[in-house]
Design a protein around this motif. Structure first.
Motif, PDB file in Angstrom:
ATOM      1  N   GLU A 164       0.843  -1.191   0.000  1.00 21.07           N
ATOM      2  CA  GLU A 164       0.000   0.000   0.000  1.00 21.07           C
ATOM      3  C   GLU A 164       0.884   1.248   0.000  1.00 21.07           C
ATOM      4  N   HIS A 165       0.675   2.106  -1.007  1.00 23.25           N
ATOM      5  CA  HIS A 165       1.464   3.335  -1.089  1.00 23.25           C
ATOM      6  C   HIS A 165       1.162   4.208   0.121  1.00 23.25           C
ATOM      7  N   TYR A 166       2.205   4.641   0.790  1.00 23.04           N
ATOM      8  CA  TYR A 166       2.055   5.509   1.960  1.00 23.04           C
ATOM      9  C   TYR A 166       2.400   6.960   1.613  1.00 23.04           C
ATOM     10  N   ARG A 167       3.564   7.148   0.980  1.00 27.61           N
ATOM     11  CA  ARG A 167       3.985   8.511   0.684  1.00 27.61           C
ATOM     12  C   ARG A 167       5.093   8.507  -0.364  1.00 27.61           C
ATOM     13  N   THR A 168       5.150   9.597  -1.123  1.00 31.66           N
ATOM     14  CA  THR A 168       6.256   9.843  -2.042  1.00 31.66           C
ATOM     15  C   THR A 168       6.876  11.171  -1.658  1.00 31.66           C
ATOM     16  N   LYS A 169       8.190  11.157  -1.500  1.00 33.82           N
ATOM     17  CA  LYS A 169       8.924  12.385  -1.173  1.00 33.82           C
ATOM     18  C   LYS A 169       9.785  12.727  -2.377  1.00 33.82           C
ATOM     19  N   ASP A 170       9.552  13.921  -2.923  1.00 35.47           N
ATOM     20  CA  ASP A 170      10.313  14.344  -4.095  1.00 35.47           C
ATOM     21  C   ASP A 170      10.477  15.853  -4.038  1.00 35.47           C
ATOM     22  N   ALA A 171      11.555  16.291  -3.405  1.00 41.53           N
ATOM     23  CA  ALA A 171      11.828  17.713  -3.295  1.00 41.53           C
ATOM     24  C   ALA A 171      13.076  18.033  -4.113  1.00 41.53           C
ATOM     25  N   PRO A 172      12.910  18.657  -5.269  1.00 43.24           N
ATOM     26  CA  PRO A 172      14.082  18.978  -6.090  1.00 43.24           C
ATOM     27  C   PRO A 172      15.118  19.767  -5.285  1.00 43.24           C
ATOM     28  N   GLY A 173      16.350  19.312  -5.346  1.00 39.96           N
ATOM     29  CA  GLY A 173      17.423  19.964  -4.599  1.00 39.96           C
ATOM     30  C   GLY A 173      17.399  19.655  -3.117  1.00 39.96           C
ATOM     31  N   GLY A 174      16.442  18.852  -2.681  1.00 40.16           N
ATOM     32  CA  GLY A 174      16.318  18.525  -1.269  1.00 40.16           C
ATOM     33  C   GLY A 174      16.797  17.123  -0.975  1.00 40.16           C
ATOM     34  N   HIS A 188      10.947   1.319   1.818  1.00 41.26           N
ATOM     35  CA  HIS A 188      11.305   2.594   1.214  1.00 41.26           C
ATOM     36  C   HIS A 188      12.151   2.293  -0.024  1.00 41.26           C
ATOM     37  N   TRP A 189      11.845   2.921  -1.138  1.00 44.18           N
ATOM     38  CA  TRP A 189      12.738   2.902  -2.297  1.00 44.18           C
ATOM     39  C   TRP A 189      13.367   4.281  -2.331  1.00 44.18           C
ATOM     40  N   ILE A 190      14.675   4.342  -2.222  1.00 42.84           N
ATOM     41  CA  ILE A 190      15.390   5.605  -2.108  1.00 42.84           C
ATOM     42  C   ILE A 190      16.346   5.754  -3.292  1.00 42.84           C
ATOM     43  N   GLU A 191      16.212   6.871  -3.979  1.00 46.21           N
ATOM     44  CA  GLU A 191      17.121   7.230  -5.067  1.00 46.21           C
ATOM     45  C   GLU A 191      17.948   8.408  -4.564  1.00 46.21           C
ATOM     46  N   ASP A 192      19.122   8.098  -4.052  1.00 47.82           N
ATOM     47  CA  ASP A 192      19.949   9.088  -3.379  1.00 47.82           C
ATOM     48  C   ASP A 192      20.966   9.686  -4.349  1.00 47.82           C
ATOM     49  N   ALA A 193      20.691  10.890  -4.808  1.00 41.41           N
ATOM     50  CA  ALA A 193      21.583  11.549  -5.764  1.00 41.41           C
ATOM     51  C   ALA A 193      22.929  11.896  -5.131  1.00 41.41           C
ATOM     52  N   LEU A 194      22.960  12.146  -3.832  1.00 39.65           N
ATOM     53  CA  LEU A 194      24.212  12.493  -3.160  1.00 39.65           C
ATOM     54  C   LEU A 194      25.181  11.314  -3.154  1.00 39.65           C
ATOM     55  N   SER A 195      24.708  10.159  -2.713  1.00 40.51           N
ATOM     56  CA  SER A 195      25.586   8.980  -2.687  1.00 40.51           C
ATOM     57  C   SER A 195      25.639   8.290  -4.047  1.00 40.51           C
ATOM     58  N   GLN A 196      24.726   8.657  -4.924  1.00 39.73           N
ATOM     59  CA  GLN A 196      24.601   8.026  -6.250  1.00 39.73           C
ATOM     60  C   GLN A 196      24.317   6.533  -6.128  1.00 39.73           C
TER      61      GLN A 196
END
Length: 194
Positions: free
Chosen positions: A29-39, A56-64
């Motif tokens: 069941e989808h709970y939440r999507t977090k998508d803050a550009p630059g955040g 949680h599926w996390i796409e971490d641009a900082l750690s790549q």
């Protein structure tokens, strides 16, 4: 420090669409999507059908590094399901990757993967990989190793970080070691009081 969650790092690139299809098949069941550009990193959160674990599926641009974080009393069945659907790194594959990582760019990528991978308790083999990287001749690799070691959150890193803080030939590495060891101490102390 033993975390309650488990991080699962896919061996190969996994698209968001693949993850969404897997979640649909598993009836999460989808709970939440977090998508803050630059955040903070992009993140999708689901609750399993039994309502006793979250994914949680996390796409971490900082750690790549893109990865799953699984938590809750029912996490073991979710971990098993994800591992059955995708090729996920385990300790052996991470150690193999570390020994194959020759050259600065590959070593840095491996350290980022390793930092995310380390969600379980202290492991001497993994620690040894970090120890080697923290003694690498390249300052940029040592700095990456410090940041990735902080992700693991193991108190066993503190003496090594203190040594680097005092004696590393590179000023930026010394400063990073100081800041990261101070932050790790605070994190470990806060964990003892929670």
């Amino acid at each position: 420090m033993k975390n309650s969650h488990i991080r699962l790092v896919p061996k190969e690139s996994v698209s968001r669409a693949q993850v969404l299809r897997m979640a649909e098949r598993a009836c999460w069941e989808h709970y939440r999507t977090k998508d803050a550009p630059g955040g903070p990193p992009f993140e999708i959160i689901w609750v399993n059908s039994e309502q006793d674990a979250v994914v949680h599926w996390i796409e971490d641009a900082l750690s790549q590094v893109d990865y799953f974080l699984v938590d809750g009393p029912g996490k073991s069945s979710l971990v098993k399901l994800i591992r059955s659907e995708l090729d996920i790194h385990d300790k052996d594959s991470m150690v193999e990757l570390a020994y194959e990582a020759r050259g600065t760019p590959r070593a840095m990528r491996m350290l980022r993967l390793l930092g995310v991978f380390c969600s379980e308790g202290f492991d001497p083999d993994i620690f040894s990989i970090f120890d080697q990287a923290l003694r690498d001749p390249e300052p940029i690799v040592r700095r990456e190793a410090l940041m990735s070691a902080a992700n693991a959150g193991w108190g066993e890193f503190l003496p090594l970080m203190d040594e680097i803080r005092e004696s590393d030939p590179d000023k930026a590495v010394r400063e990073d070691a100081g800041a990261i060891s101070d932050a790790l101490r605070r994190r470990l102390e806060a964990g003892r009081h929670s």
